[in-house]
Motif scaffolding. Structure first.
Motif, PDB file in Angstrom:
ATOM      1  N   LEU A 158      46.536  66.846  45.821  1.00 56.69           N
ATOM      2  CA  LEU A 158      45.675  66.707  44.647  1.00 56.69           C
ATOM      3  C   LEU A 158      45.102  65.295  44.564  1.00 56.69           C
ATOM      4  CD1 LEU A 158      47.936  68.461  41.986  1.00 56.69           C
ATOM      5  CD2 LEU A 158      45.790  69.367  42.916  1.00 56.69           C
ATOM      6  N   PRO A 159      44.000  65.146  43.842  1.00 57.67           N
ATOM      7  CA  PRO A 159      43.522  63.789  43.572  1.00 57.67           C
ATOM      8  C   PRO A 159      44.508  63.055  42.677  1.00 57.67           C
ATOM      9  CG  PRO A 159      42.258  65.414  42.325  1.00 57.67           C
ATOM     10  CD  PRO A 159      43.125  66.185  43.278  1.00 57.67           C
ATOM     11  N   GLY A 160      44.307  61.758  42.496  1.00 58.22           N
ATOM     12  CA  GLY A 160      45.241  60.956  41.704  1.00 58.22           C
ATOM     13  C   GLY A 160      45.394  61.442  40.278  1.00 58.22           C
ATOM     14  N   LYS A 161      44.330  61.934  39.681  1.00 55.04           N
ATOM     15  CA  LYS A 161      44.395  62.518  38.342  1.00 55.04           C
ATOM     16  C   LYS A 161      43.941  63.970  38.432  1.00 55.04           C
ATOM     17  CE  LYS A 161      39.797  60.760  37.049  1.00 55.04           C
ATOM     18  NZ  LYS A 161      39.028  59.939  36.089  1.00 55.04           N
ATOM     19  N   PHE A 162      44.590  64.839  37.681  1.00 59.10           N
ATOM     20  CA  PHE A 162      44.358  66.275  37.794  1.00 59.10           C
ATOM     21  C   PHE A 162      44.664  66.931  36.454  1.00 59.10           C
ATOM     22  CE2 PHE A 162      48.511  64.946  39.271  1.00 59.10           C
ATOM     23  CZ  PHE A 162      49.358  65.654  38.438  1.00 59.10           C
ATOM     24  N   THR A 163      44.200  68.143  36.286  1.00 60.61           N
ATOM     25  CA  THR A 163      44.478  68.902  35.079  1.00 60.61           C
ATOM     26  C   THR A 163      45.625  69.876  35.337  1.00 60.61           C
ATOM     27  OG1 THR A 163      42.946  70.700  35.599  1.00 60.61           O
ATOM     28  CG2 THR A 163      42.038  68.771  34.427  1.00 60.61           C
ATOM     29  N   LEU A 164      46.210  70.402  34.275  1.00 58.15           N
ATOM     30  CA  LEU A 164      47.277  71.390  34.436  1.00 58.15           C
ATOM     31  C   LEU A 164      46.753  72.675  35.090  1.00 58.15           C
ATOM     32  CD1 LEU A 164      49.319  70.946  31.139  1.00 58.15           C
ATOM     33  CD2 LEU A 164      49.879  70.129  33.437  1.00 58.15           C
ATOM     34  N   ASN A 195      52.172  61.947  33.207  1.00 62.78           N
ATOM     35  CA  ASN A 195      51.645  61.105  32.134  1.00 62.78           C
ATOM     36  C   ASN A 195      50.246  61.596  31.770  1.00 62.78           C
ATOM     37  OD1 ASN A 195      53.948  59.463  32.153  1.00 62.78           O
ATOM     38  ND2 ASN A 195      53.096  58.143  33.751  1.00 62.78           N
ATOM     39  N   LYS A 196      50.063  61.915  30.502  1.00 60.55           N
ATOM     40  CA  LYS A 196      48.795  62.450  30.015  1.00 60.55           C
ATOM     41  C   LYS A 196      47.798  61.321  29.786  1.00 60.55           C
ATOM     42  CE  LYS A 196      47.020  65.480  26.338  1.00 60.55           C
ATOM     43  NZ  LYS A 196      47.405  66.216  25.114  1.00 60.55           N
ATOM     44  N   LEU A 197      46.570  61.520  30.250  1.00 60.48           N
ATOM     45  CA  LEU A 197      45.511  60.553  30.035  1.00 60.48           C
ATOM     46  C   LEU A 197      44.625  60.990  28.865  1.00 60.48           C
ATOM     47  CD1 LEU A 197      44.392  59.978  33.761  1.00 60.48           C
ATOM     48  CD2 LEU A 197      46.153  58.750  32.460  1.00 60.48           C
ATOM     49  N   GLU A 198      43.837  60.066  28.332  1.00 60.18           N
ATOM     50  CA  GLU A 198      42.912  60.396  27.255  1.00 60.18           C
ATOM     51  C   GLU A 198      41.657  61.086  27.792  1.00 60.18           C
ATOM     52  OE1 GLU A 198      43.516  60.115  24.046  1.00 60.18           O
ATOM     53  OE2 GLU A 198      45.515  59.382  24.580  1.00 60.18           O
ATOM     54  N   GLU A 199      41.407  60.943  29.073  1.00 59.19           N
ATOM     55  CA  GLU A 199      40.206  61.485  29.692  1.00 59.19           C
ATOM     56  C   GLU A 199      40.330  62.994  29.928  1.00 59.19           C
ATOM     57  OE1 GLU A 199      37.645  60.725  33.813  1.00 59.19           O
ATOM     58  OE2 GLU A 199      39.493  59.606  33.400  1.00 59.19           O
ATOM     59  N   LYS A 200      39.195  63.688  29.803  1.00 60.28           N
ATOM     60  CA  LYS A 200      39.166  65.129  30.013  1.00 60.28           C
ATOM     61  C   LYS A 200      38.233  65.508  31.155  1.00 60.28           C
ATOM     62  CE  LYS A 200      40.306  67.291  25.560  1.00 60.28           C
ATOM     63  NZ  LYS A 200      39.792  68.227  24.509  1.00 60.28           N
ATOM     64  N   GLU A 201      38.568  66.604  31.811  1.00 64.52           N
ATOM     65  CA  GLU A 201      37.696  67.220  32.807  1.00 64.52           C
ATOM     66  C   GLU A 201      36.909  68.311  32.070  1.00 64.52           C
ATOM     67  OE1 GLU A 201      36.121  70.105  35.279  1.00 64.52           O
ATOM     68  OE2 GLU A 201      38.034  70.600  34.366  1.00 64.52           O
ATOM     69  N   GLY A 208      37.206  71.512  27.706  1.00 60.04           N
ATOM     70  CA  GLY A 208      37.754  70.529  28.627  1.00 60.04           C
ATOM     71  C   GLY A 208      39.266  70.557  28.686  1.00 60.04           C
ATOM     72  N   ALA A 209      39.806  69.970  29.745  1.00 58.03           N
ATOM     73  CA  ALA A 209      41.264  69.890  29.920  1.00 58.03           C
ATOM     74  C   ALA A 209      41.632  68.444  30.214  1.00 58.03           C
ATOM     75  CB  ALA A 209      41.709  70.791  31.082  1.00 58.03           C
ATOM     76  N   PHE A 210      42.718  68.004  29.598  1.00 59.14           N
ATOM     77  CA  PHE A 210      43.157  66.620  29.789  1.00 59.14           C
ATOM     78  C   PHE A 210      43.624  66.403  31.232  1.00 59.14           C
ATOM     79  CE2 PHE A 210      43.598  66.671  25.134  1.00 59.14           C
ATOM     80  CZ  PHE A 210      42.984  65.458  24.824  1.00 59.14           C
ATOM     81  N   PHE A 214      50.843  61.909  38.095  1.00 62.90           N
ATOM     82  CA  PHE A 214      52.242  62.096  38.449  1.00 62.90           C
ATOM     83  C   PHE A 214      52.982  60.764  38.373  1.00 62.90           C
ATOM     84  CE2 PHE A 214      55.346  62.227  42.113  1.00 62.90           C
ATOM     85  CZ  PHE A 214      56.291  62.979  41.454  1.00 62.90           C
ATOM     86  N   ASP A 215      54.150  60.762  37.718  1.00 62.08           N
ATOM     87  CA  ASP A 215      54.967  59.560  37.565  1.00 62.08           C
ATOM     88  C   ASP A 215      56.144  59.643  38.537  1.00 62.08           C
ATOM     89  OD1 ASP A 215      56.849  57.590  36.667  1.00 62.08           O
ATOM     90  OD2 ASP A 215      55.815  57.531  34.739  1.00 62.08           O
TER      91      ASP A 215
END
Length: 230
Positions: A158-164, A195-201, A208-210, A214-215
């Protein structure tokens, strides 16, 4: 008989490495294959491989092959199995050490893709492969399914940030079965390793999805406690 003489009287054989390279496009788990450009079986689809040099270990050879095909220096890779059937390669007596690697498709360099006539194939659309490469691919898929249940290696795809939803799509692709969205989300979030980010896809839906990340530190503590991942 001294040791040197004993060594010199033993049979000689070639040692190769073959790399099963998995990628995930957001919907399908895929394997990277190349067109074989030497005999035997010139023009057939193959895993990427090569012979082990005198001055390198099999791990180093596998990393060299991976970098040669993808342009990537660091990625998840592990040794899979030794394939040693006497007649596995019709050209010579070759023992192959297979490795499987997980890469982010977006990091893959298309320039190298063109140079080697490489192509991503969904796992349910794999063409006929040379030698015992179909068996290598089968064993690699089984190993991946086993390991993602206890280790977070799937995040390498996956990319560094991803949605559920993206994470669930990945595990459905790996296990080749649909998963209940509510149960999957509850299980993943209960582990407290994201860890949840404030940014959405917002490309997939209007709401959109937050995004999550991964921590690894949290997972290390979880792993020490013996908690099963999935």
């Amino acid at each position: 008989m001294d040791i040197i003489t004993k060594y010199n009287t033993q049979d000689r054989l070639l040692v190769a490495v073959d790399c099963i390279i998995f990628g995930f496009d957001g919907h399908q788990l895929k394997a990277l294959l190349v067109k074989r450009n030497i005999d035997p079986d010139r023009g057939k689809w193959s895993l990427m491989g090569g012979f082990v040099h005198q001055d390198e270990s099999t791990d180093e050879a596998a990393q060299r092959v991976l970098h040669h095909l993808t342009g990537l220096q660091t990625t998840y890779m592990e040794q899979l199995y030794c394939f040693s059937n006497v007649d596995r390669d019709p050209a010579s007596r070759v023992v192959s050490i297979a490795y499987f690697a997980l890469i982010n498709i977006k990091d893959y360099q298309e320039r190298i893709h063109d140079e080697h006539e490489a192509r991503w194939f969904p796992l349910d659309q794999i063409p006929d492969l040379v030698f015992d490469h179909t068996e290598m691919l089968r064993k690699a898929k089984e190993r991946l399914q086993q390991k993602v249940a206890n280790q977070p290696i799937g995040f390498e795809l996956l990319p560094g940030k991803f949605t559920l939803p993206q994470l669930q799509n990945l595990y459905e692709a790996i296990y080749e079965t649909p998963l209940d969205k509510r149960n999957f989300t509850r299980k993943i979030l209960s582990l407290d390793i994201l860890n949840k980010l404030e940014e959405k896809e917002k490309e997939s839906s209007r709401k959109g999805a937050f995004y999550y990340v991964f921590d690894r530190d949290k997972f290390s503590r979880l792993h020490q406690e013996g908690v099963k991942f999935i």
